[in-house]
Structures are given as structure tokens and as C-alpha cells.
Write a protein that holds these residues in place. Structure first.
Motif, PDB file in Angstrom:
ATOM      1  N   ARG A 143       0.789  -1.302  -0.016  1.00  0.00           N
ATOM      2  CA  ARG A 143      -0.008   0.058   0.226  1.00  0.00           C
ATOM      3  C   ARG A 143       0.787   1.301   0.016  1.00  0.00           C
ATOM      4  NH1 ARG A 143      -4.073   0.901   4.553  1.00  0.00           N
ATOM      5  NH2 ARG A 143      -4.633   2.360   2.981  1.00  0.00           N
ATOM      6  N   ARG A 144       1.852   1.342   0.816  1.00  0.00           N
ATOM      7  CA  ARG A 144       2.639   2.527   0.850  1.00  0.00           C
ATOM      8  C   ARG A 144       3.656   2.762  -0.227  1.00  0.00           C
ATOM      9  NH1 ARG A 144       2.607   6.535   4.594  1.00  0.00           N
ATOM     10  NH2 ARG A 144       4.713   6.396   5.341  1.00  0.00           N
ATOM     11  N   GLY A 145       3.872   1.582  -0.841  1.00  0.00           N
ATOM     12  CA  GLY A 145       4.598   1.684  -2.235  1.00  0.00           C
ATOM     13  C   GLY A 145       3.542   2.219  -3.324  1.00  0.00           C
ATOM     14  N   LEU A 146       2.224   1.881  -3.193  1.00  0.00           N
ATOM     15  CA  LEU A 146       1.251   2.429  -4.202  1.00  0.00           C
ATOM     16  C   LEU A 146       1.017   4.008  -4.013  1.00  0.00           C
ATOM     17  CD1 LEU A 146      -1.198  -0.217  -4.185  1.00  0.00           C
ATOM     18  CD2 LEU A 146       0.196   0.320  -6.259  1.00  0.00           C
ATOM     19  N   GLN A 147       1.253   4.366  -2.860  1.00  0.00           N
ATOM     20  CA  GLN A 147       1.073   5.765  -2.313  1.00  0.00           C
ATOM     21  C   GLN A 147       2.331   6.504  -2.767  1.00  0.00           C
ATOM     22  OE1 GLN A 147       0.433   5.668   1.741  1.00  0.00           O
ATOM     23  NE2 GLN A 147      -1.566   4.249   1.500  1.00  0.00           N
ATOM     24  N   ALA A 148       3.630   5.943  -2.897  1.00  0.00           N
ATOM     25  CA  ALA A 148       4.603   6.681  -3.126  1.00  0.00           C
ATOM     26  C   ALA A 148       5.064   6.848  -4.698  1.00  0.00           C
ATOM     27  CB  ALA A 148       6.216   5.646  -2.653  1.00  0.00           C
ATOM     28  N   ILE A 149       4.274   6.219  -5.364  1.00  0.00           N
ATOM     29  CA  ILE A 149       4.504   6.110  -7.037  1.00  0.00           C
ATOM     30  C   ILE A 149       3.706   7.606  -7.093  1.00  0.00           C
ATOM     31  CG2 ILE A 149       3.277   5.387  -8.942  1.00  0.00           C
ATOM     32  CD1 ILE A 149       3.329   2.545  -8.003  1.00  0.00           C
ATOM     33  N   ASP A 150       2.654   8.186  -6.283  1.00  0.00           N
ATOM     34  CA  ASP A 150       2.276   9.354  -6.634  1.00  0.00           C
ATOM     35  C   ASP A 150       3.301  10.466  -6.739  1.00  0.00           C
ATOM     36  OD1 ASP A 150      -0.213   8.376  -7.177  1.00  0.00           O
ATOM     37  OD2 ASP A 150      -0.961   8.817  -5.020  1.00  0.00           O
ATOM     38  N   ALA A 151       4.208  10.280  -6.131  1.00  0.00           N
ATOM     39  CA  ALA A 151       5.451  11.325  -5.662  1.00  0.00           C
ATOM     40  C   ALA A 151       6.489  11.461  -6.868  1.00  0.00           C
ATOM     41  CB  ALA A 151       5.965  11.390  -4.306  1.00  0.00           C
ATOM     42  N   ILE A 152       6.219  10.235  -7.755  1.00  0.00           N
ATOM     43  CA  ILE A 152       7.167   9.861  -8.690  1.00  0.00           C
ATOM     44  C   ILE A 152       6.907  10.898 -10.051  1.00  0.00           C
ATOM     45  CG2 ILE A 152       8.405   8.514 -10.167  1.00  0.00           C
ATOM     46  CD1 ILE A 152       7.663   6.208  -8.250  1.00  0.00           C
ATOM     47  N   ASP A 153       7.788  11.833 -10.253  1.00  0.00           N
ATOM     48  CA  ASP A 153       7.741  12.711 -11.608  1.00  0.00           C
ATOM     49  C   ASP A 153       7.457  11.925 -12.704  1.00  0.00           C
ATOM     50  OD1 ASP A 153       8.099  14.881  -9.873  1.00  0.00           O
ATOM     51  OD2 ASP A 153      10.253  15.104 -10.480  1.00  0.00           O
ATOM     52  N   GLY A 154       6.259  12.340 -13.581  1.00  0.00           N
ATOM     53  CA  GLY A 154       6.165  11.621 -14.758  1.00  0.00           C
ATOM     54  C   GLY A 154       5.386  10.060 -14.601  1.00  0.00           C
ATOM     55  N   VAL A 155       5.062   9.834 -13.528  1.00  0.00           N
ATOM     56  CA  VAL A 155       4.332   8.462 -13.393  1.00  0.00           C
ATOM     57  C   VAL A 155       3.173   8.808 -12.633  1.00  0.00           C
ATOM     58  CG1 VAL A 155       4.620   6.299 -12.319  1.00  0.00           C
ATOM     59  CG2 VAL A 155       6.568   7.336 -13.129  1.00  0.00           C
ATOM     60  N   GLY A 156       2.145   8.330 -13.448  1.00  0.00           N
ATOM     61  CA  GLY A 156       0.699   8.834 -12.970  1.00  0.00           C
ATOM     62  C   GLY A 156      -0.314   7.770 -13.399  1.00  0.00           C
ATOM     63  N   GLY A 157      -1.821   8.289 -13.535  1.00  0.00           N
ATOM     64  CA  GLY A 157      -2.704   7.350 -13.798  1.00  0.00           C
ATOM     65  C   GLY A 157      -3.174   6.163 -12.979  1.00  0.00           C
ATOM     66  N   THR A 158      -3.570   5.252 -13.614  1.00  0.00           N
ATOM     67  CA  THR A 158      -3.999   4.272 -12.776  1.00  0.00           C
ATOM     68  C   THR A 158      -3.011   2.958 -12.688  1.00  0.00           C
ATOM     69  OG1 THR A 158      -5.066   3.052 -14.911  1.00  0.00           O
ATOM     70  CG2 THR A 158      -6.439   4.457 -13.402  1.00  0.00           C
ATOM     71  N   ARG A 159      -3.441   1.843 -12.111  1.00  0.00           N
ATOM     72  CA  ARG A 159      -2.299   1.055 -11.922  1.00  0.00           C
ATOM     73  C   ARG A 159      -2.843  -0.337 -12.198  1.00  0.00           C
ATOM     74  NH1 ARG A 159      -1.246   4.044  -6.673  1.00  0.00           N
ATOM     75  NH2 ARG A 159      -0.833   6.149  -7.450  1.00  0.00           N
ATOM     76  N   ASN A 160      -1.948  -1.183 -12.691  1.00  0.00           N
ATOM     77  CA  ASN A 160      -2.353  -2.472 -12.904  1.00  0.00           C
ATOM     78  C   ASN A 160      -1.266  -3.438 -11.759  1.00  0.00           C
ATOM     79  OD1 ASN A 160      -3.787  -2.130 -15.263  1.00  0.00           O
ATOM     80  ND2 ASN A 160      -1.903  -1.880 -16.590  1.00  0.00           N
ATOM     81  N   LEU A 161      -1.856  -4.109 -11.075  1.00  0.00           N
ATOM     82  CA  LEU A 161      -1.168  -4.824  -9.911  1.00  0.00           C
ATOM     83  C   LEU A 161      -0.568  -6.248 -10.337  1.00  0.00           C
ATOM     84  CD1 LEU A 161      -2.718  -3.761  -6.666  1.00  0.00           C
ATOM     85  CD2 LEU A 161      -1.026  -2.641  -8.075  1.00  0.00           C
TER      86      LEU A 161
END
Length: 694
Positions: free
Chosen positions: A586-604
Motif C-alpha cells: 500500500r505504501r509503495g502504491l502511495q509513493a508512486i504518486d510522488a514520482i515525476d512523470g508516473v501517474g494514472g491508474t495502476r495494474n497490479l
């Protein structure tokens, strides 16, 4: 006899495991083991500090006490309480001396759950007598290879009580009794599904003890208002359970049966104890809370000073905390702490203090003890059964003692699924994931610690805080800006593939990460070709690789015994390793939001254990597009353990919830396994659940 190990602090234990298993000082698990030791110390301190934090006055305690007792019932698998069915007591024989009589008896605490025992009473009975229930510790006794029950090992206690004017019922435990059940599910037999079920043999021992009190109260020679309980080691623990739950107990002397979480988790005492010593710690208690539920009834906490599995410092600390509650009642005189010299043994010094305590509070007698506790019979003489009953459930009681849901209990309509999902999620949060930190407890503090451009890809290593002390590292792979022609390498509208890695998944990828980031992934031979084939196989959008605690850079010891007791430490803290790995995802998925240029939905995307982590994480995070789960177990019994999960949901329930929230769930399984999924009658979700044979 019960065999125990000297308590070893977890940090020393984990380092020792490396030495014993030829892992040198550069072992890839050394860092993970140090983090685990630090984590357990931090979590243990939190629970210890929280004990009685809500209690300032007697009114506070009495307002909350019944709720605490309800929680203990639940954590022992006694909510709902089993039906008090007919005990069907049978006396199979008697033995007599000039001073006392022994009845060899059995009763059924529930149909088929036989309890064998010996009831000791004075030869001459004039009026109703005080009674003591003696619950046994782990003392194996066999005659010609056949168990005669640990009650025979402790016969001298019952005989002393009968010679001194008491009725004493000494009962066998489900392990080491005449019918040999099991206490060592997680300790020795990999029955981690006991955690899923919310089962502990401590609950069966507590229930058998409650029914033993029922039996004592049915005896005409027993004064029902003067019943006490005692026992040592395992019997000390069962004395705590019974006295805390059942107010019919008027005096208690638990001997060497309880200490603090600090001793168990940090100092390593958990390694010396089987599962019967612990409740399923759903509500994250330290053990003074159990002890306090006896207040203000007379309680003597009894221990020796050189006991390696109930250390002196923990026993004294537990007494100090419980004293607060007795002080609120102005009942300090009813709380005692007895420390004698000696190891973890049934010493005469321990017995004498217990006898005097019961004389004082059950007979109002403060005279000196003049008789010693002496065994009178050969152990085989006290055996109850000639032949074991064919309808016994003792050996398999772990299969049925705690109710569970089944995969067949699935709602069929979408509206019913919506209604049920809210209830299921709340149950998971309260009963299975209660050990998760609050959402605002720590900042993610995401940082790029390294990056590399290789073969048309920008690859970044990003650290983030999941839960102190765990700083985890994810790897983000995306087309280089020069290759994509955009300033941002990934459009915010595109779905990001998030690959959750278990240890095998990490091992498969580690040579590629070592090629790109040799300063981060050390001790692994780099493989440029693996990186190239990996980069070619990825989709055109970003792919994020997430490894939770215990995997990859934070891998735990590979020694089986060490890993077993590491997992047991989690469960003592009201968590499991898997529940905290789900939190890390869960925390990894939240951290993705802080990555420049990486957004949108997620396929797990996950396989095996990682598929389970991904599935549960998807229930609590938004913007999940699709789940691709390979080798997902079809039943909780085969999945990583989560406390109490089988009391709320089975994995098909969770798949249904996930599919309803996402655009779809793909389940990939081998021919032998997919049949289990094909048998599931999923609710109609418009084809959002797809089964694919590997």
C-alpha cells in the motif's frame, strides 16, 4: 518434561543464526535481520507504553473492564462462547489411601472434546469444602509408550490439597493428555492457518477449564463460592486465562505462566513456548492486561528467579503494572508477588507459598504448612481410559473450535456484494489489519537515490518510508524522454504496471538491478543480458517493481527455525508478516504518486505470496485498473497468514471485492489449481473475473 531454550535477545539470535548456517558477515540477510530486531523493539515498546494508558480512576477501569474481557474471549476463540452442553461425566475407577480418595474421571467439555482428570478429595467429608482446579504444565508421562496424561506428573499437588481439606480436580491438557492433541501448530508444524482461523490451543485449554469449574460446582462436597485455580508453566498460563475470564474463581496462583511482551518478543522467550501460551493478539495487548482482569480477587504471581522462559525482570514489571489496578480497588493486600530461587521447575518453595495463599483466602487459615506434597501412586494407576473413545475430537479440535466462513458463502447479486463488501472491509481492518499504523503516522519521504539510462529506458531507484525503521526501495522503469518524445516519460493517463515481488521474484530480477545499480544491489552477480531481455519485455508505459519488508534488500534470515520465530513475533504483536507486507505494498502504491512523470491508474501484478499481497492492497488503495494474479491460492488455508481472516472472508470473497473496485481480475493458475477457482460461484460482475490456465 517440557523442553525449553534459554531466552536469547532477537538481535543476538539473528546474528547467531548466520554463524550456525555458514552465512558470513556479508550475508544478504544481515541488514534485514537488524531491521527486524529494531522493528520488534519499537513495536513492543509502543504496546507496552499503551497498557492502561486509558485508566486513571477506578471508574475508568470498571467502565472498560467488561469490554476488555469480551476482547479476551474473542482472542481465545471464545466469541461466541460454545454451548454449555451436558458434561456426561464418567468415573472409570477409584484409588484410596487412609487420608484421601482419587476418582479417575472424564467429561466432555463439548461433544467429543474429552477431558481426562483425577479428582482428589478427603476420605472423610463433613460439609462443603473449598476446591482447587489444578491445570497442568507440559509434563509428558508414558507407560509402555502410551500417554497416561500430564495430570499424573502433577499428582502430588492434588494429593496435598485432599490431605488438607480441599477437593482438587487435576485435568489433562489437549497436548500430553491421554488423548494427544496439538499445541505446536505454528511452533513446529507450519500450521500458520491457525492464525487465519483465529485459533489458539490456549482457547481450548481455557474452555476446558471453564467446564471443569462447572463440574466442580456440580459436586455436592464442593462449596461453589470457594474455588481457586493454580498450575505451573503451561498450567500457569491456563490459570491466567481462567481467572481473567471466570469470576467464579475466588483465588488464583499462576506459577511461571506469564511475562511481558518485552521478554517474549525482544528477549526471545517466544522461542521457548508453544502456541498454548498465547492468545491471538487481535487487540494488541501486553500481558499485564490479562493479569488485571483478575482484580480485585486474590492473586499471587509466583515465579523463580532463574527461569529462562519467564525472566525475573518481566515478571516483576508485570506485577508493577497490575499493582496499579489493585491500588484503585484499595486491594493491594490481595495481590502478591512470590519470587523463589531456582530454574523453571516445580520446586517445593513454589508449592508452599501457593498452599498458604489458598489456605488464607479459601479457608481463612494462616497457619504454617506442616505437610509436604508427595506423590503416592505409580503414574499408570491414575490413567482414566482403557481404550480411547472413537468419537473423540481432541486430536482434531483445531479444525472446528473456531467458526469460519466458506467459499460457498458468496453473494450472487451485485447489490448484495456491495452491501457485504463494506462489512468485510471493516472486519478486515478491525480483526486482521489492526496492526497497521494510522494513515498519518509517518511521511513517505520518497527520494530518488540513483538513476540510470540504459537501452532506451530511464531507470530510477526510489527509497520511501513504509514504517520505521523500514526504508524500502522501488525500481521504476520507463521509456527515456528522448525515446518517447515527451517531456514527461509517461502520460498521466496511462496505466502503470506495478509488479509486486516476493523473494523468488526479487531473486529473478536482482542480477538486472545489480547491473544497473551495483552500489545498491550488492553481493549479486550482475547480468546485462537479463536487463536487456527485461527491458524489451516491458510495456511502453512505466513499470514499477515493489518489494515489501523481508524481501530483497531487507530479506530476513533463510534459516527455517529463525524465520518461524520471526513470524511468531509478528503474531504476538497483533500482526503477521504478511499483513505488514500488504501494508508495505500500500505504501509503495502511495509513493508512486510522488514520482515525476508516473501517474494514472495502476495494474497490479503478482505471483504466489505476492499475488495475495497485491490482492489485499487493492482493496484499500484507489485507481486500481487491473489485477493479474498468478498462482493465487484459492483458500486461506494455503495462503500467507492473516489474523482472523477466515472468520470474515475466504479468498474468493476478496477476489470479488477487488474485481468490483477494479476494471478486472485475471487469475492465472496451473491445471491442477485452476479447478478450485472454476468451482467458485462468483457473483455476476460482467465478466470482470477471468481464469486463465498457465
Amino acid at each position: 518434561m517440557f523442553h525449553y531454550r534459554t531466552a536469547v535477545p532477537i538481535a543476538a539470535l539473528l546474528v547467531l543464526s548466520h554463524c550456525c548456517h555458514a552465512e558470513d558477515s556479508n550475508s544478504p540477510t544481515e541488514h534485514g535481520d537488524r531491521l527486524a530486531a529494531e522493528y520488534f523493539a519499537l513495536e513492543t515498546a509502543k504496546l507496552s507504553e499503551a497498557t492502561f494508558a486509558e485508566i486513571e480512576t477506578l471508574e475508568d477501569w470498571e467502565r472498560l473492564r467488561d469490554g476488555y474481557r469480551d476482547e479476551l474471549h474473542e482472542m481465545l476463540g471464545l466469541d461466541p462462547m460454545p454451548e454449555r452442553t451436558d458434561l456426561h461425566p464418567v468415573v472409570t475407577g477409584t484409588l484410596e489411601t487412609d487420608e484421601f480418595v482419587v476418582e479417575k474421571l472424564q467429561f466432555q467439555s463439548m461433544p467429543g472434546l474429552y477431558v481426562t482428570g483425577n479428582l482428589y478429595r478427603p476420605r472423610q467429608v463433613d460439609g462443603a469444602l473449598p476446591a482447587v482446579l489444578y491445570v497442568c504444565g507440559h509434563g509428558r508421562q508414558e507407560v509402555d509408550g502410551v500417554s497416561v496424561g500430564n495430570k499424573t506428573h502433577y499428582q502430588h499437588h492434588g494429593e496435598w490439597f485432599a490431605r488438607n481439606g480441599y477437593v482438587c480436580l487435576t485435568i489433562d491438557t489437549i497436548q500430553l493428555g491421554e488423548i494427544e492433541g496439538m499445541h505446536h501448530g505454528t511452533y513446529r508444524h507450519d500450521k500458520w492457518w491457525w492464525n487465519n482461523r483465529g485459533y489458539t490451543p490456549a482457547g481450548v485449554e481455557a474452555w476446558n477449564s471453564i467446564r471443569a469449574v462447572d463440574y466442580l460446582q456440580s459436586r455436592g462436597e464442593v462449596d461453589p463460592g470457594r474455588i481457586g485455580v493454580t498450575g505451573r508453566s503451561g498450567g500457569g498460563a491456563y490459570s491466567w486465562w481462567l481467572a481473567a475470564l471466570d469470576e467464579r474463581i475466588q483465588a488464583a496462583v499462576p506459577v511461571a505462566g506469564i511475562t511481558t511482551l518485552q521478554n517474549h518478543v525482544v528477549d526471545g522467550c517466544v522461542e521457548g513456548h508453544c502456541d498454548c501460551m498465547f492468545m491471538v493478539n487481535t487487540y494488541r495487548w501486553d500481558y499485564p492486561m490479562v493479569a488485571a482482569l483478575v482484580a480485585p480477587r486474590p492473586l499471587l504471581i509466583s515465579n523463580s528467579d532463574k527461569d529462562p522462559i519467564f525472566p525475573l525482570d518481566g515478571v516483576v514489571e508485570l506485577h508493577r503494572k497490575v499493582r496499579r489496578i489493585y491500588e484503585l480497588y484499595d486491594a493491594e493486600s490481595k495481590l502478591g508477588l512470590q519470587i523463589t530461587e531456582g530454574p523453571h521447575q516445580d520446586t517445593q518453595e513454589l508449592r508452599v507459598h501457593a498452599f498458604r495463599w489458598f489456605n488464607r483466602f479459601l479457608k481463612n487459615d494462616r497457619s504454617l504448612i506442616e505437610t509436604v506434597a508427595t506423590p503416592y501412586f505409580e503414574t499408570g494407576e491414575l490413567k482414566v481410559f482403557d481404550e480411547l473413545p472413537v468419537d473423540e475430537r481432541v486430536t482434531e479440535i483445531h479444525e472446528s473450535f473456531v467458526p469460519k466462513v466458506t467459499a460457498e458463502e458468496l453473494p450472487q447479486s451485485h447489490s448484495d456484494l456491495k452491501k457485504q463488501s463494506k462489512h468485510w472491509k471493516e472486519a478486515l481492518l478491525q480483526k486482521s489489519f489492526r496492526g497497521w499504523p494510522s494513515s498519518t503516522s509517518e511521511a513517505l519521504d520518497s527520494k530518488v537515490v540513483a538513476q540510470s539510462q540504459q537501452d532506451g529506458c530511464l531507470v530510477r531507484a526510489i527509497e520511501y518510508t513504509s514504517q520505521s525503521p523500514y526504508r524500502l526501495t522501488m525500481f521504476v522503469v520507463e521509456p527515456s524522454p528522448s525515446e518517447s518524445g515527451d517531456d514527461e516519460s509517461t502520460s498521466a493517463a496511462e496505466a502503470v504496471d506495478v509488479r509486486i515481488l516476493d523473494q523468488q521474484g526479487w531473486d529473478d530480477m536482482a542480477p538486472a538491478w545489480s547491473y544497473l545499480f551495483p552500489e545498491i544491489v550488492v553481493g549479486v552477480k550482475s547480468d546485462a543480458e537479463l536487463w536487456q531481455s527485461t527491458s524489451e519485455s516491458l510495456s511502453g508505459s512505466a513499470t514499477v517493481f515493489v518489494a515489501p519488508r523481508g524481501v530483497g534488500l531487507t530479506q530476513w534470515s533463510t534459516d527455517k527455525k529463525t524465520r518461524t520465530h520471526l513470524r511468531r513475533r509478528f503474531m504476538l504483536l497483533g500482526q503477521t508478516a504478511a499483513s505488514m507486507q500488504i501494508y508495505d505494498v500500500r505504501r509503495g502504491l502511495q509513493a508512486i504518486d510522488a514520482i515525476d512523470g508516473v501517474g494514472g491508474t495502476r495494474n497490479l501484478i503478482g505471483r504466489g505470496d505476492a499475488a495475495v499481497w497485491a490482492l489485499y492492497a487493492s482493496l484499500f488503495e484507489d485507481r486500481i485498473a487491473e489485477l493479474e494474479l498468478t498462482d493465487l491460492p484459492a483458500r486461506n488455508r494455503d495462503a500467507p497468514d492473516l489474523l482472523n481472516v477466515s472468520r470474515s472472508v475466504e479468498l474468493p470473497h476478496v477476489v470479488s471485492m477487488a474485481a468490483d473496485r477494479a476494471s478486472g481480475v485475471i487469475l492465472r493458475a496451473a491445471d491442477d489449481d485452476i479447478a478450485q477457482w472454476q468451482s467458485v460461484d462468483f457473483p455476476d460482475l460482467g465478466g470482470k473475473i477471468r481464469l486463465i490456465k498457465k
